[in-house]
Design a protein around this motif. Structure first.
Motif, PDB file in Angstrom:
ATOM      1  N   ILE A 229       0.831  -1.206   0.000  1.00 25.76           N
ATOM      2  CA  ILE A 229       0.000   0.000   0.000  1.00 25.76           C
ATOM      3  C   ILE A 229       0.868   1.260   0.000  1.00 25.76           C
ATOM      4  CG2 ILE A 229      -1.658   1.317   1.394  1.00 25.76           C
ATOM      5  CD1 ILE A 229      -2.710  -1.586   2.198  1.00 25.76           C
ATOM      6  N   THR A 230       1.906   1.255   0.821  1.00 28.69           N
ATOM      7  CA  THR A 230       2.834   2.392   0.843  1.00 28.69           C
ATOM      8  C   THR A 230       3.412   2.632  -0.548  1.00 28.69           C
ATOM      9  OG1 THR A 230       3.413   1.757   3.096  1.00 28.69           O
ATOM     10  CG2 THR A 230       4.867   3.346   2.026  1.00 28.69           C
ATOM     11  N   GLN A 231       3.765   1.537  -1.205  1.00 29.55           N
ATOM     12  CA  GLN A 231       4.350   1.626  -2.542  1.00 29.55           C
ATOM     13  C   GLN A 231       3.358   2.220  -3.548  1.00 29.55           C
ATOM     14  OE1 GLN A 231       7.701   0.579  -2.979  1.00 29.55           O
ATOM     15  NE2 GLN A 231       7.394   1.844  -4.816  1.00 29.55           N
ATOM     16  N   ALA A 232       2.118   1.750  -3.501  1.00 29.82           N
ATOM     17  CA  ALA A 232       1.094   2.254  -4.442  1.00 29.82           C
ATOM     18  C   ALA A 232       0.886   3.753  -4.239  1.00 29.82           C
ATOM     19  CB  ALA A 232      -0.218   1.493  -4.261  1.00 29.82           C
ATOM     20  N   LEU A 233       0.864   4.183  -2.981  1.00 30.39           N
ATOM     21  CA  LEU A 233       0.671   5.605  -2.687  1.00 30.39           C
ATOM     22  C   LEU A 233       1.873   6.422  -3.140  1.00 30.39           C
ATOM     23  CD1 LEU A 233      -0.921   5.197   0.868  1.00 30.39           C
ATOM     24  CD2 LEU A 233      -2.101   6.038  -1.191  1.00 30.39           C
ATOM     25  N   ALA A 234       3.069   5.887  -2.882  1.00 28.69           N
ATOM     26  CA  ALA A 234       4.293   6.610  -3.260  1.00 28.69           C
ATOM     27  C   ALA A 234       4.416   6.705  -4.784  1.00 28.69           C
ATOM     28  CB  ALA A 234       5.519   5.910  -2.666  1.00 28.69           C
ATOM     29  N   ASP A 235       4.136   5.607  -5.475  1.00 24.15           N
ATOM     30  CA  ASP A 235       4.249   5.589  -6.937  1.00 24.15           C
ATOM     31  C   ASP A 235       3.286   6.568  -7.601  1.00 24.15           C
ATOM     32  OD1 ASP A 235       6.140   3.629  -6.767  1.00 24.15           O
ATOM     33  OD2 ASP A 235       4.808   1.976  -7.373  1.00 24.15           O
ATOM     34  N   THR A 236       2.100   6.729  -7.010  1.00 28.55           N
ATOM     35  CA  THR A 236       1.066   7.517  -7.680  1.00 28.55           C
ATOM     36  C   THR A 236       0.935   8.925  -7.108  1.00 28.55           C
ATOM     37  OG1 THR A 236      -0.632   6.680  -6.150  1.00 28.55           O
ATOM     38  CG2 THR A 236      -0.274   5.435  -8.184  1.00 28.55           C
ATOM     39  N   GLY A 237       1.474   9.154  -5.922  1.00 29.98           N
ATOM     40  CA  GLY A 237       1.388  10.473  -5.308  1.00 29.98           C
ATOM     41  C   GLY A 237       0.028  10.765  -4.690  1.00 29.98           C
ATOM     42  N   LEU A 238      -0.795   9.728  -4.507  1.00 29.91           N
ATOM     43  CA  LEU A 238      -2.113   9.944  -3.885  1.00 29.91           C
ATOM     44  C   LEU A 238      -1.950  10.080  -2.375  1.00 29.91           C
ATOM     45  CD1 LEU A 238      -5.252   9.971  -4.498  1.00 29.91           C
ATOM     46  CD2 LEU A 238      -5.243   7.585  -3.727  1.00 29.91           C
ATOM     47  N   ASN A 239      -2.614  11.091  -1.825  1.00 27.58           N
ATOM     48  CA  ASN A 239      -2.633  11.258  -0.379  1.00 27.58           C
ATOM     49  C   ASN A 239      -3.393  10.075   0.247  1.00 27.58           C
ATOM     50  OD1 ASN A 239      -3.539  12.081   2.283  1.00 27.58           O
ATOM     51  ND2 ASN A 239      -3.006  14.175   1.713  1.00 27.58           N
ATOM     52  N   PRO A 240      -2.829   9.452   1.288  1.00 23.66           N
ATOM     53  CA  PRO A 240      -3.475   8.259   1.873  1.00 23.66           C
ATOM     54  C   PRO A 240      -4.920   8.483   2.313  1.00 23.66           C
ATOM     55  CG  PRO A 240      -1.533   8.933   3.160  1.00 23.66           C
ATOM     56  CD  PRO A 240      -1.534   9.738   1.906  1.00 23.66           C
ATOM     57  N   CYS A 241      -5.271   9.720   2.650  1.00 26.20           N
ATOM     58  CA  CYS A 241      -6.648   9.946   3.123  1.00 26.20           C
ATOM     59  C   CYS A 241      -7.675   9.781   2.012  1.00 26.20           C
ATOM     60  CB  CYS A 241      -6.788  11.305   3.814  1.00 26.20           C
ATOM     61  SG  CYS A 241      -6.705  12.694   2.694  1.00 26.20           S
ATOM     62  N   PHE A 242      -7.236   9.689   0.753  1.00 29.45           N
ATOM     63  CA  PHE A 242      -8.162   9.467  -0.360  1.00 29.45           C
ATOM     64  C   PHE A 242      -8.195   8.016  -0.822  1.00 29.45           C
ATOM     65  CE2 PHE A 242      -6.988  14.033  -0.898  1.00 29.45           C
ATOM     66  CZ  PHE A 242      -8.214  14.530  -0.457  1.00 29.45           C
ATOM     67  N   LEU A 243      -7.533   7.146  -0.060  1.00 28.43           N
ATOM     68  CA  LEU A 243      -7.613   5.708  -0.339  1.00 28.43           C
ATOM     69  C   LEU A 243      -8.379   5.042   0.788  1.00 28.43           C
ATOM     70  CD1 LEU A 243      -6.881   3.085  -1.862  1.00 28.43           C
ATOM     71  CD2 LEU A 243      -4.747   3.018  -0.534  1.00 28.43           C
ATOM     72  N   GLU A 244      -9.400   4.276   0.394  1.00 24.30           N
ATOM     73  CA  GLU A 244     -10.180   3.543   1.387  1.00 24.30           C
ATOM     74  C   GLU A 244     -10.018   2.052   1.090  1.00 24.30           C
ATOM     75  OE1 GLU A 244     -14.040   5.288   2.352  1.00 24.30           O
ATOM     76  OE2 GLU A 244     -14.905   3.340   1.882  1.00 24.30           O
ATOM     77  N   LEU A 245      -9.765   1.286   2.125  1.00 22.74           N
ATOM     78  CA  LEU A 245      -9.648  -0.162   1.947  1.00 22.74           C
ATOM     79  C   LEU A 245     -10.919  -0.820   2.450  1.00 22.74           C
ATOM     80  CD1 LEU A 245      -5.984  -0.604   3.259  1.00 22.74           C
ATOM     81  CD2 LEU A 245      -6.742  -0.228   0.895  1.00 22.74           C
ATOM     82  N   GLU A 246     -11.521  -1.642   1.600  1.00 17.12           N
ATOM     83  CA  GLU A 246     -12.727  -2.377   2.004  1.00 17.12           C
ATOM     84  C   GLU A 246     -12.326  -3.798   2.392  1.00 17.12           C
ATOM     85  OE1 GLU A 246     -15.995  -2.227  -0.718  1.00 17.12           O
ATOM     86  OE2 GLU A 246     -16.080  -0.040  -0.678  1.00 17.12           O
ATOM     87  N   ILE A 247     -12.578  -4.108   3.638  1.00 20.94           N
ATOM     88  CA  ILE A 247     -12.243  -5.434   4.153  1.00 20.94           C
ATOM     89  C   ILE A 247     -13.526  -6.041   4.699  1.00 20.94           C
ATOM     90  CG2 ILE A 247     -10.779  -6.677   5.808  1.00 20.94           C
ATOM     91  CD1 ILE A 247      -9.163  -3.790   5.671  1.00 20.94           C
ATOM     92  N   THR A 248     -13.843  -7.255   4.321  1.00 21.63           N
ATOM     93  CA  THR A 248     -15.132  -7.796   4.758  1.00 21.63           C
ATOM     94  C   THR A 248     -15.085  -8.124   6.249  1.00 21.63           C
ATOM     95  OG1 THR A 248     -14.650 -10.123   4.314  1.00 21.63           O
ATOM     96  CG2 THR A 248     -15.576  -8.844   2.495  1.00 21.63           C
ATOM     97  N   GLU A 249     -16.285  -8.086   6.817  1.00 30.40           N
ATOM     98  CA  GLU A 249     -16.406  -8.382   8.236  1.00 30.40           C
ATOM     99  C   GLU A 249     -15.867  -9.782   8.551  1.00 30.40           C
ATOM    100  OE1 GLU A 249     -20.422  -8.612   9.644  1.00 30.40           O
ATOM    101  OE2 GLU A 249     -19.844  -8.206  11.711  1.00 30.40           O
TER     102      GLU A 249
END
Ligand code: C2E
Ligand code: MG
Ligand code: MG
Ligand code: MG
Length: 284
Positions: free
Chosen positions: A133-153
């Motif tokens: 996840i850190t890598q995806a954010l660093a590669d794309t320059g997206l601020n982490p607050c605009f990425l939401e992870l959906e994990i099932t209950e």
């Protein structure tokens, strides 16, 4: 006679097994091909603030059209990707692509929205999830607050104590966490209190009959009230009618997603909707 019947049943069984195994192997082969040749795409489904009617996010949903097998639903190939471990590279691709897309939308000057990415059980438990996840954010320059992870209950509840540690690390990174398919995974209130999550996604199975089934209406009412008291946002999944939306609004559910607003669509179509959405005044 009995022996012969048994024999036939056995042969029939073996033939069935072989057909099943062959089909599975073929699918796995095509899945590897798709991964190597970039045959996946992402659709985006709007997530809407109920009060203002504005798009506040998009869920990224993987799509696969195979030249030989046609379109294959994620419900069919994600489990196979899980079993074979192919979910790791596929999941990485989804993360990277969704983050890059969201950054590109932001760079056009649109008001920023969040992009939600589904994380499968095996991905959630993989040792290098945080690095990915850190890598995806660093590669794309997206601020982490605009990425939401959906994990099932149910993913979270499998080894809940371990999951809480992972969720806390993700939370510290600044990404948003939402519990997908909420209501289907048997989490107790005592656990829920300890999940550092931002949002509960009320499963579509409770939304479907919300206007006609008093049990579903009661469950959704309770989930929304509980989420509010825990300071967690709520989004209803699978909203298909105005009646469902009105009922959710009366319960002060914050957000919704479903065919009533829009089906999942290509990035281009979503962008057109997003631009349009922002020039319109809110309805309420
Ligand atoms: P999910 O995360 O719960 O996604 C919601 C599913 O409901 C999506 O199906 C979506 O197209 C569908 N949906 C949305 N609105 C409505 C509605 O109003 N009515 C109905 N009947 N359905 C609606 P989809 O795209 O076929 O995905 C199915 C599941 O596959 C997802 O469930 C998710 O668990 C998994 N999946 C999809 N994309 C990915 C991905 O990129 N990675 C992983 N790990 N899993 C994915
Ligand atoms: Mg989801
Ligand atoms: Mg769901
Ligand atoms: Mg689901």
């Amino acid at each position: 006679q009995a022996k012969q019947n048994g024999g036939d049943a056995h042969h029939f069984f073996v033939a069935e097994m072989n057909a099943h195994t062959t089909e599975r192997l073929e699918l796995e082969g095509r899945l590897r091909y798709a991964l190597a040749h970039q045959k996946f795409t992402l659709d985006y489904q709007p997530q809407v603030d109920i009060r203002s009617g504005r798009i506040i996010g998009a869920e990224a949903l993987i799509r696969w059209h195979d030249e030989q097998l046609g379109s294959i639903a994620p419900a069919r190939f994600i489990p196979l990707a899980e079993e074979t471990g192919l979910i790791m590279p596929i999941g990485e691709w989804v993360l990277h692509t969704a983050c890059a897309q969201n950054k590109a939308w932001q760079d056009t000057g649109c008001a920023p929205i969040s992009v939600a990415v589904n994380i499968s059980p095996r991905q959630f438990r993989q040792a290098n999830l945080l690095e990915t996840i850190t890598q995806a954010l660093a590669d794309t320059g997206l601020n982490p607050c605009f990425l939401e992870l959906e994990i099932t209950e149910s993913t979270i509840m499998h080894q809940a104590e371990k999951s809480i540690i992972t969720l806390e690390k993700l939370h510290k990174m600044g990404v948003r966490l939402s519990v997908d398919d909420f209501g289907t995974g048997y989490s107790s209130l005592s656990y829920l209190k300890r999940f550092p999550v931002h949002k509960l996604k009320i499963d579509q199975s409770f939304v479907r009959d919300i206007n006609v089934d008093p049990d579903d209406a009661a469950i959704v009412t309770a989930v929304i009230a509980m989420a509010r008291s825990l300071n967690v946002l709520t989004i209803a999944e699978g909203v298909e009618t105005g009646g469902q939306l009105a009922f959710l609004d009366s319960l002060e559910c914050g957000e919704y997603q479903g065919y009533y607003f829009a089906k999942p669509m290509s990035a281009d179509k979503f962008f057109a909707l997003l631009r349009n959405n922002q020039t319109e005044l809110p309805e309420l």
